[in-house]
Design an enzyme around this catalytic site. Structure first.
Site, mmCIF file in Angstrom:
data_model
loop_
_atom_site.group_PDB
_atom_site.id
_atom_site.type_symbol
_atom_site.label_atom_id
_atom_site.label_comp_id
_atom_site.label_asym_id
_atom_site.label_seq_id
_atom_site.Cartn_x
_atom_site.Cartn_y
_atom_site.Cartn_z
ATOM 1 N N SER A 54 0.858 -1.188 0.000
ATOM 2 C CA SER A 54 0.000 0.000 0.000
ATOM 3 C C SER A 54 0.890 1.232 0.000
ATOM 4 O O SER A 54 2.000 1.209 0.531
ATOM 5 C CB SER A 54 -0.881 0.028 1.254
ATOM 6 O OG SER A 54 -1.523 1.279 1.373
ATOM 7 N N TYR A 72 -1.630 -0.819 10.445
ATOM 8 C CA TYR A 72 -1.780 -1.253 9.044
ATOM 9 C C TYR A 72 -0.603 -0.769 8.195
ATOM 10 O O TYR A 72 0.006 -1.547 7.444
ATOM 11 C CB TYR A 72 -3.104 -0.693 8.510
ATOM 12 C CG TYR A 72 -3.321 -0.831 7.020
ATOM 13 C CD1 TYR A 72 -3.821 -2.015 6.476
ATOM 14 C CD2 TYR A 72 -3.054 0.230 6.153
ATOM 15 C CE1 TYR A 72 -4.034 -2.137 5.106
ATOM 16 C CE2 TYR A 72 -3.266 0.115 4.780
ATOM 17 C CZ TYR A 72 -3.760 -1.062 4.267
ATOM 18 O OH TYR A 72 -3.977 -1.175 2.907
HETATM 19 P P1 NAP Z 1 -11.464 -5.787 0.685
HETATM 20 O O1 NAP Z 1 -12.358 -5.266 -0.391
HETATM 21 O O2 NAP Z 1 -11.720 -5.413 2.101
HETATM 22 O O3 NAP Z 1 -11.423 -7.403 0.550
HETATM 23 C C1 NAP Z 1 -10.705 -8.135 1.493
HETATM 24 C C2 NAP Z 1 -10.598 -9.571 1.017
HETATM 25 O O4 NAP Z 1 -9.726 -10.292 1.909
HETATM 26 C C3 NAP Z 1 -11.913 -10.311 1.034
HETATM 27 O O5 NAP Z 1 -11.904 -11.231 -0.056
HETATM 28 C C4 NAP Z 1 -11.874 -11.066 2.371
HETATM 29 O O6 NAP Z 1 -12.681 -12.241 2.384
HETATM 30 C C5 NAP Z 1 -10.412 -11.425 2.411
HETATM 31 N N1 NAP Z 1 -9.862 -11.722 3.738
HETATM 32 C C6 NAP Z 1 -9.768 -10.913 4.815
HETATM 33 N N2 NAP Z 1 -9.125 -11.525 5.828
HETATM 34 C C7 NAP Z 1 -8.802 -12.761 5.366
HETATM 35 C C8 NAP Z 1 -8.147 -13.881 5.945
HETATM 36 N N3 NAP Z 1 -7.663 -13.852 7.197
HETATM 37 N N4 NAP Z 1 -7.987 -14.997 5.183
HETATM 38 C C9 NAP Z 1 -8.468 -15.051 3.917
HETATM 39 N N5 NAP Z 1 -9.091 -14.019 3.328
HETATM 40 C C10 NAP Z 1 -9.262 -12.891 4.043
HETATM 41 O O7 NAP Z 1 -9.938 -5.396 0.385
HETATM 42 P P2 NAP Z 1 -9.262 -4.549 -0.812
HETATM 43 O O8 NAP Z 1 -9.506 -3.114 -0.579
HETATM 44 O O9 NAP Z 1 -9.578 -5.161 -2.124
HETATM 45 O O10 NAP Z 1 -7.715 -4.773 -0.453
HETATM 46 C C11 NAP Z 1 -6.936 -5.786 -1.048
HETATM 47 C C12 NAP Z 1 -5.484 -5.479 -0.735
HETATM 48 O O11 NAP Z 1 -5.150 -4.192 -1.260
HETATM 49 C C13 NAP Z 1 -5.173 -5.416 0.767
HETATM 50 O O12 NAP Z 1 -3.897 -5.963 1.009
HETATM 51 C C14 NAP Z 1 -5.143 -3.926 1.057
HETATM 52 O O13 NAP Z 1 -4.340 -3.606 2.154
HETATM 53 C C15 NAP Z 1 -4.559 -3.406 -0.253
HETATM 54 N N6 NAP Z 1 -4.833 -1.984 -0.483
HETATM 55 C C16 NAP Z 1 -6.102 -1.550 -0.671
HETATM 56 C C17 NAP Z 1 -6.316 -0.190 -0.880
HETATM 57 C C18 NAP Z 1 -7.681 0.377 -1.119
HETATM 58 O O14 NAP Z 1 -7.825 1.620 -1.163
HETATM 59 N N7 NAP Z 1 -8.707 -0.440 -1.272
HETATM 60 C C19 NAP Z 1 -5.227 0.702 -0.865
HETATM 61 C C20 NAP Z 1 -3.961 0.212 -0.642
HETATM 62 C C21 NAP Z 1 -3.768 -1.154 -0.453
HETATM 63 P P3 NAP Z 1 -14.272 -12.192 2.783
HETATM 64 O O15 NAP Z 1 -14.978 -11.589 1.590
HETATM 65 O O16 NAP Z 1 -14.632 -13.604 3.005
HETATM 66 O O17 NAP Z 1 -14.386 -11.332 4.002
#
Ligand code: NAP
Length: 248
Positions: free
Chosen positions: A143, A157
């Site tokens: 991130s 985080y």
């Molecule tokens: P998200 O929409 O919150 O989705 C999270 C996903 O992770 C879901 O599929 C969830 O499963 C799964 N999950 C959570 N805990 C888990 C565990 N212990 N074991 C297996 N699966 C698990 O997340 P996102 O925003 O797409 O983020 C994806 C990545 O991008 C993360 O690493 C995040 O830090 C990074 N990121 C995101 C942003 C942003 O702005 N969105 C920015 C920078 C970095 P369930 O559906 O079953 O709950």
């Protein structure tokens, strides 16, 4: 021969977009989720309806026993993977460190760092030429928070993402002679459900004016970078970072 990819946390958001794109690029896709089976099965259905191969696996990837079992199920269903996207990452309610309970800090660190280490370990056993594998590629989803530190929001985080950056550098060098490339993407503000977990559903829209490109990013824009880093087009790229953050 078909290539197989595992994307952790791919029922929603960036992981789901990466799964759909990987299928379009010809991968057999192993999705993983924690509790939202319906969302994960929805992505599998779309892939299969479009002629691809995919299966969803429930596993908490911060648990070593669940990760070991996840990889052995994939071995039986698809054979060895050649690509791993360590995408799982969580954050909790925005606050200063002083207000954070220990249990929250432990959960964030376990989910964001431990999962990456143990999934990478299982992938290396299967992909490394040193252990009889055919090589492969790992992309870590870090991130932009690893650079900003996320003060008063979630330094736990942000610290975990700093660890992912360090791990990317170290592991890329450790595995360079074993046929495995390791890279990372650093997304900025992307429209996904994660911001609701921080207690601010509209966080991207509130902050978009501060982004040089003046808008939030879409999950597919991160997925495009991930799939490029995994591909042979990036064959001379390892230990590097692609910031997908609109210029931040
Ligand atoms: P998200 O929409 O919150 O989705 C999270 C996903 O992770 C879901 O599929 C969830 O499963 C799964 N999950 C959570 N805990 C888990 C565990 N212990 N074991 C297996 N699966 C698990 O997340 P996102 O925003 O797409 O983020 C994806 C990545 O991008 C993360 O690493 C995040 O830090 C990074 N990121 C995101 C942003 C942003 O702005 N969105 C920015 C920078 C970095 P369930 O559906 O079953 O709950």
């Amino acid at each position: 021969m078909k290539r197989t990819i595992l994307i952790t946390g791919s029922s929603r958001g960036i992981g789901a977009a990466t799964a759909l794109l990987a299928a379009k690029k010809g991968y057999q896709v192993c999705l993983n989720y924690l509790s939202n089976a319906q969302a994960a099965e929805g992505i599998v259905k779309v892939i299969i309806e479009n002629g691809g191969k995919a299966k969803a696996y429930q596993a908490d990837v911060s648990s070593e026993s669940e990760v070991i079992s996840l990889f052995s199920k994939i071995d039986s269903d698809f054979g060895s993977i050649s690509a791993l996207v360590n995408n799982v990452g969580i954050l909790e309610k925005q606050s200063s460190l002083i207000e954070m309970e220990f249990i929250r800090i432990q959960k964030v660190i376990n989910t964001n760092i431990i999962s990456n280490l143990i999934c990478s370990k299982e992938a290396i056993k299967r992909m490394s030429t040193k252990y009889g594998g055919k090589g492969g590629s790992i992309v870590n989803v870090s991130s932009i928070a690893s650079k900003t530190g996320s003060p008063n929001e979630y330094v736990d985080y942000a610290s975990s993402k700093g660890a992912i950056d360090t791990l990317t550098v170290g592991l890329s060098k450790e595995l360079a002679g074993e046929g495995i490339r390791v890279n990372a993407v650093r997304p900025g503000f992307i429209y996904t459900d994660i911001h609701a977990d921080g207690g601010e559903v509209n966080r991207v829209d509130r902050l978009k004016a501060s982004i040089p490109l003046k808008r939030g990013g879409q999950p597919i824009e991160v997925a495009n970078s991930i799939l490029w880093l995994l591909s042979d087009e990036a064959s001379y790229v390892t230990g590097t970072f692609l910031d997908v953050a609109g210029g931040r």
